[in-house]
Scaffold this motif. Structure first.
Motif, PDB file in Angstrom:
ATOM      1  N   PRO A 108      87.253  27.459  -5.713  1.00  0.00           N
ATOM      2  CA  PRO A 108      88.425  27.333  -6.666  1.00  0.00           C
ATOM      3  C   PRO A 108      89.678  28.570  -6.119  1.00  0.00           C
ATOM      4  CG  PRO A 108      86.372  27.791  -7.899  1.00  0.00           C
ATOM      5  CD  PRO A 108      86.110  27.847  -6.433  1.00  0.00           C
ATOM      6  N   LEU A 109      90.631  28.397  -6.422  1.00  0.00           N
ATOM      7  CA  LEU A 109      91.803  29.158  -6.122  1.00  0.00           C
ATOM      8  C   LEU A 109      91.389  30.610  -6.495  1.00  0.00           C
ATOM      9  CD1 LEU A 109      94.779  27.368  -7.160  1.00  0.00           C
ATOM     10  CD2 LEU A 109      94.408  27.734  -4.956  1.00  0.00           C
ATOM     11  N   GLY A 110      91.695  31.627  -5.630  1.00  0.00           N
ATOM     12  CA  GLY A 110      91.482  32.865  -5.701  1.00  0.00           C
ATOM     13  C   GLY A 110      89.983  33.560  -6.004  1.00  0.00           C
ATOM     14  N   GLU A 111      89.126  32.630  -5.328  1.00  0.00           N
ATOM     15  CA  GLU A 111      87.686  33.192  -5.271  1.00  0.00           C
ATOM     16  C   GLU A 111      87.217  32.960  -3.945  1.00  0.00           C
ATOM     17  OE1 GLU A 111      85.355  31.181  -8.447  1.00  0.00           O
ATOM     18  OE2 GLU A 111      86.894  31.325  -9.992  1.00  0.00           O
ATOM     19  N   ASN A 112      86.185  33.808  -3.611  1.00  0.00           N
ATOM     20  CA  ASN A 112      85.655  33.736  -2.142  1.00  0.00           C
ATOM     21  C   ASN A 112      86.804  33.859  -1.214  1.00  0.00           C
ATOM     22  OD1 ASN A 112      82.626  33.989  -1.761  1.00  0.00           O
ATOM     23  ND2 ASN A 112      82.864  32.054  -3.092  1.00  0.00           N
ATOM     24  N   ASN A 113      87.548  34.785  -1.319  1.00  0.00           N
ATOM     25  CA  ASN A 113      88.675  34.946  -0.425  1.00  0.00           C
ATOM     26  C   ASN A 113      88.258  35.952   0.779  1.00  0.00           C
ATOM     27  OD1 ASN A 113      90.338  34.133  -2.869  1.00  0.00           O
ATOM     28  ND2 ASN A 113      91.487  33.263  -1.376  1.00  0.00           N
ATOM     29  N   LYS A 114      87.601  36.919   0.251  1.00  0.00           N
ATOM     30  CA  LYS A 114      87.210  38.046   1.090  1.00  0.00           C
ATOM     31  C   LYS A 114      86.147  38.247   1.843  1.00  0.00           C
ATOM     32  CE  LYS A 114      86.602  43.270   0.191  1.00  0.00           C
ATOM     33  NZ  LYS A 114      86.426  43.950  -1.027  1.00  0.00           N
ATOM     34  N   TYR A 115      86.139  38.625   3.082  1.00  0.00           N
ATOM     35  CA  TYR A 115      85.092  38.910   4.111  1.00  0.00           C
ATOM     36  C   TYR A 115      85.064  40.243   4.540  1.00  0.00           C
ATOM     37  CZ  TYR A 115      84.357  33.707   3.304  1.00  0.00           C
ATOM     38  OH  TYR A 115      84.075  32.569   2.721  1.00  0.00           O
ATOM     39  N   GLU A 116      84.015  40.805   4.759  1.00  0.00           N
ATOM     40  CA  GLU A 116      83.906  42.007   5.471  1.00  0.00           C
ATOM     41  C   GLU A 116      83.335  41.970   7.047  1.00  0.00           C
ATOM     42  OE1 GLU A 116      85.355  44.491   4.301  1.00  0.00           O
ATOM     43  OE2 GLU A 116      85.273  44.352   1.916  1.00  0.00           O
ATOM     44  N   GLY A 117      83.603  43.075   7.707  1.00  0.00           N
ATOM     45  CA  GLY A 117      83.430  42.979   9.039  1.00  0.00           C
ATOM     46  C   GLY A 117      81.721  42.465   9.286  1.00  0.00           C
ATOM     47  N   ASP A 118      80.887  43.252   8.235  1.00  0.00           N
ATOM     48  CA  ASP A 118      79.648  42.900   8.253  1.00  0.00           C
ATOM     49  C   ASP A 118      79.214  41.377   8.218  1.00  0.00           C
ATOM     50  OD1 ASP A 118      79.293  45.519   8.595  1.00  0.00           O
ATOM     51  OD2 ASP A 118      78.873  45.920   6.540  1.00  0.00           O
ATOM     52  N   ASP A 119      80.108  40.737   7.414  1.00  0.00           N
ATOM     53  CA  ASP A 119      79.779  39.184   7.349  1.00  0.00           C
ATOM     54  C   ASP A 119      79.931  38.443   8.794  1.00  0.00           C
ATOM     55  OD1 ASP A 119      79.450  39.370   4.567  1.00  0.00           O
ATOM     56  OD2 ASP A 119      81.553  39.377   4.153  1.00  0.00           O
ATOM     57  N   LEU A 120      80.625  38.929   9.594  1.00  0.00           N
ATOM     58  CA  LEU A 120      81.062  38.286  10.485  1.00  0.00           C
ATOM     59  C   LEU A 120      80.383  38.995  12.085  1.00  0.00           C
ATOM     60  CD1 LEU A 120      84.723  37.836  10.009  1.00  0.00           C
ATOM     61  CD2 LEU A 120      83.006  36.267   9.617  1.00  0.00           C
ATOM     62  N   SER A 121      80.082  38.307  12.964  1.00  0.00           N
ATOM     63  CA  SER A 121      79.569  38.699  14.360  1.00  0.00           C
ATOM     64  C   SER A 121      80.576  39.479  15.165  1.00  0.00           C
ATOM     65  CB  SER A 121      79.188  37.415  15.134  1.00  0.00           C
ATOM     66  OG  SER A 121      80.273  36.967  15.305  1.00  0.00           O
ATOM     67  N   VAL A 122      79.995  40.566  15.726  1.00  0.00           N
ATOM     68  CA  VAL A 122      80.967  41.211  16.573  1.00  0.00           C
ATOM     69  C   VAL A 122      81.749  40.554  17.572  1.00  0.00           C
ATOM     70  CG1 VAL A 122      80.991  43.037  18.508  1.00  0.00           C
ATOM     71  CG2 VAL A 122      79.206  43.547  16.567  1.00  0.00           C
ATOM     72  N   HIS A 123      81.252  39.427  17.903  1.00  0.00           N
ATOM     73  CA  HIS A 123      81.817  38.234  18.709  1.00  0.00           C
ATOM     74  C   HIS A 123      83.039  37.848  18.129  1.00  0.00           C
ATOM     75  CE1 HIS A 123      82.514  35.401  22.013  1.00  0.00           C
ATOM     76  NE2 HIS A 123      82.461  34.528  21.097  1.00  0.00           N
ATOM     77  N   GLY A 167      80.646  31.582  -8.381  1.00  0.00           N
ATOM     78  CA  GLY A 167      81.668  31.494  -9.295  1.00  0.00           C
ATOM     79  C   GLY A 167      82.428  32.473  -9.515  1.00  0.00           C
ATOM     80  N   GLY A 168      83.795  32.333 -10.095  1.00  0.00           N
ATOM     81  CA  GLY A 168      84.523  33.554 -10.288  1.00  0.00           C
ATOM     82  C   GLY A 168      84.026  34.476 -11.211  1.00  0.00           C
ATOM     83  N   GLU A 169      84.814  35.505 -11.908  1.00  0.00           N
ATOM     84  CA  GLU A 169      84.705  36.323 -12.938  1.00  0.00           C
ATOM     85  C   GLU A 169      84.672  35.684 -14.441  1.00  0.00           C
ATOM     86  OE1 GLU A 169      86.544  39.733 -10.148  1.00  0.00           O
ATOM     87  OE2 GLU A 169      87.259  39.388 -11.893  1.00  0.00           O
ATOM     88  N   GLY A 170      85.489  34.761 -14.395  1.00  0.00           N
ATOM     89  CA  GLY A 170      85.788  33.941 -15.587  1.00  0.00           C
ATOM     90  C   GLY A 170      86.454  34.833 -16.581  1.00  0.00           C
ATOM     91  N   ASP A 171      87.261  35.643 -15.939  1.00  0.00           N
ATOM     92  CA  ASP A 171      88.220  36.288 -17.171  1.00  0.00           C
ATOM     93  C   ASP A 171      89.525  35.551 -17.417  1.00  0.00           C
ATOM     94  OD1 ASP A 171      89.782  36.406 -14.951  1.00  0.00           O
ATOM     95  OD2 ASP A 171      89.642  38.520 -14.623  1.00  0.00           O
ATOM     96  N   ILE A 172      90.316  35.842 -18.424  1.00  0.00           N
ATOM     97  CA  ILE A 172      91.156  35.279 -19.008  1.00  0.00           C
ATOM     98  C   ILE A 172      92.276  34.912 -17.856  1.00  0.00           C
ATOM     99  CG2 ILE A 172      92.769  37.443 -19.659  1.00  0.00           C
ATOM    100  CD1 ILE A 172      92.377  33.747 -21.614  1.00  0.00           C
ATOM    101  N   CYS A 173      92.710  35.838 -16.960  1.00  0.00           N
ATOM    102  CA  CYS A 173      93.719  35.360 -15.892  1.00  0.00           C
ATOM    103  C   CYS A 173      93.089  34.308 -15.002  1.00  0.00           C
ATOM    104  CB  CYS A 173      93.813  36.619 -15.087  1.00  0.00           C
ATOM    105  SG  CYS A 173      94.951  37.717 -15.832  1.00  0.00           S
ATOM    106  N   HIS A 174      91.938  34.310 -14.707  1.00  0.00           N
ATOM    107  CA  HIS A 174      91.456  33.267 -13.936  1.00  0.00           C
ATOM    108  C   HIS A 174      91.457  31.887 -14.354  1.00  0.00           C
ATOM    109  CE1 HIS A 174      88.929  35.959 -11.227  1.00  0.00           C
ATOM    110  NE2 HIS A 174      89.498  35.351 -10.209  1.00  0.00           N
ATOM    111  N   ALA A 175      91.162  32.025 -15.816  1.00  0.00           N
ATOM    112  CA  ALA A 175      91.105  30.869 -16.668  1.00  0.00           C
ATOM    113  C   ALA A 175      92.869  30.223 -16.489  1.00  0.00           C
ATOM    114  CB  ALA A 175      90.793  30.830 -18.045  1.00  0.00           C
ATOM    115  N   VAL A 176      93.651  30.908 -16.859  1.00  0.00           N
ATOM    116  CA  VAL A 176      94.778  30.899 -16.891  1.00  0.00           C
ATOM    117  C   VAL A 176      95.552  30.218 -15.812  1.00  0.00           C
ATOM    118  CG1 VAL A 176      97.623  31.483 -17.304  1.00  0.00           C
ATOM    119  CG2 VAL A 176      95.581  32.280 -18.741  1.00  0.00           C
TER     120      VAL A 176
END
Length: 276
Positions: A108-123, A167-176
């Motif tokens: 969905p829009l605005g969900e799972n956008n963020k990744y940290e360096g630990d999520d990815l390989s050094v390469h 899934g997302g946080e399910g708050d009002i802004c996500h719903a709108v």
């Protein structure tokens, strides 16, 4: 400002340092392409479609075409980042089923956008470091960077699969946000939205402004304009596109379109016909 950039066909990279960042330079916006953004340093928070992401060195944020985002920054220290823009069509030959793009589109829009360096390989993270050091010159170097780009997409996808696209946080802004994006051609008014979600106009605008950086109505206009441009460039007449959004007055639509994109709907329509 310190910057370097290069353009490898449909793959565009830029590395930038703003020594004295001005908050007004990073408003809510969208793209017609995919973006991989890597935060290096500064004092900033990223917002994507109503979701707030805290940043630390090495944080990677992904946006797909039309996904609205903006940066909230404090000018207390230099702001350094790099990003990659690319057209999904870039992968048509090497990945015809666009499996590597699941990270961008299968959520969905605005969900799972963020990744940290630990999520990815050094390469994979070395991809950003190499491009920050210098732009590639020889053809062999560019090919190597393209291969690393594919490795980065694969690393992101593997992490995405492990998360099971939760899934997302399910708050009002996500719903709108979801409701607006699913109903761009409907009769979208603040009154209708407030009635649907049982919330007052002032309270909704307050929450929405905090989450997206825009009022509800400005957000609707931005998303409709982005959607309209995609349709016009694909060959749909501007007048018809305008009328599909709940009878939007064409003169107001024209002014908003030209102000946002720097080109008239008619000129974009002609350009789209030339590409066919």
């Amino acid at each position: 400002m310190d910057t370097c950039e290069y353009n490898f066909g449909s793959l565009y990279f830029q590395h930038r340092i703003d020594m004295q960042p001005y908050p007004g330079n990073y408003p809510l916006h969208t793209h017609l392409f995919c973006e991989i953004y890597c935060y290096i340093r500064g004092n900033a928070i990223y917002h994507v479609e109503g979701t707030t992401y805290q940043l630390k060195p090495g944080t990677v944020i992904l946006m797909r075409p039309g996904e609205a985002h903006y940066l909230e920054i404090k000018p207390t220290e230099p702001y350094q980042r790099c990003w990659v823009h690319f057209s999904p069509a870039l992968l048509d030959e090497v990945d015809p089923d666009h499996i590597l793009l699941q990270t961008f589109f299968d959520r969905p829009l605005g969900e799972n956008n963020k990744y940290e360096g630990d999520d990815l390989s050094v390469h994979s993270m070395r991809y950003f470091e190499r491009m920050c050091e210098r732009a590639p010159t020889a053809a062999e170097q560019r090919i190597q960077l393209y291969v690393r780009f594919l490795d980065l997409l694969d690393a992101l996808r593997q992490t995405f699969i492990k998360r099971n696209a939760g899934g997302g946080e399910g708050d009002i802004c996500h719903a709108v946000v979801h409701y607006i994006n699913d109903n761009l051609e409907a009769e979208l008014s603040l009154e209708n939205i407030c009635s649907r979600f049982y919330i007052s106009r002032s309270h909704l605008n307050k929450l929405f402004k905090e989450a997206t950086g825009e009022t509800v109505w400005n957000y609707i206009i931005i998303k409709r304009l982005v959607d309209a441009r995609q349709r016009i460039l694909a060959g749909e007449p501007p007048q018809r596109v305008c009328e599909s959004y709940g009878g939007w007055d064409y003169s107001a639509f024209y002014r908003s379109y030209k102000r946002r994109f720097g080109i008239s709907p008619k000129a974009d329509f002609a350009a789209g016909l030339e590409l066919d």
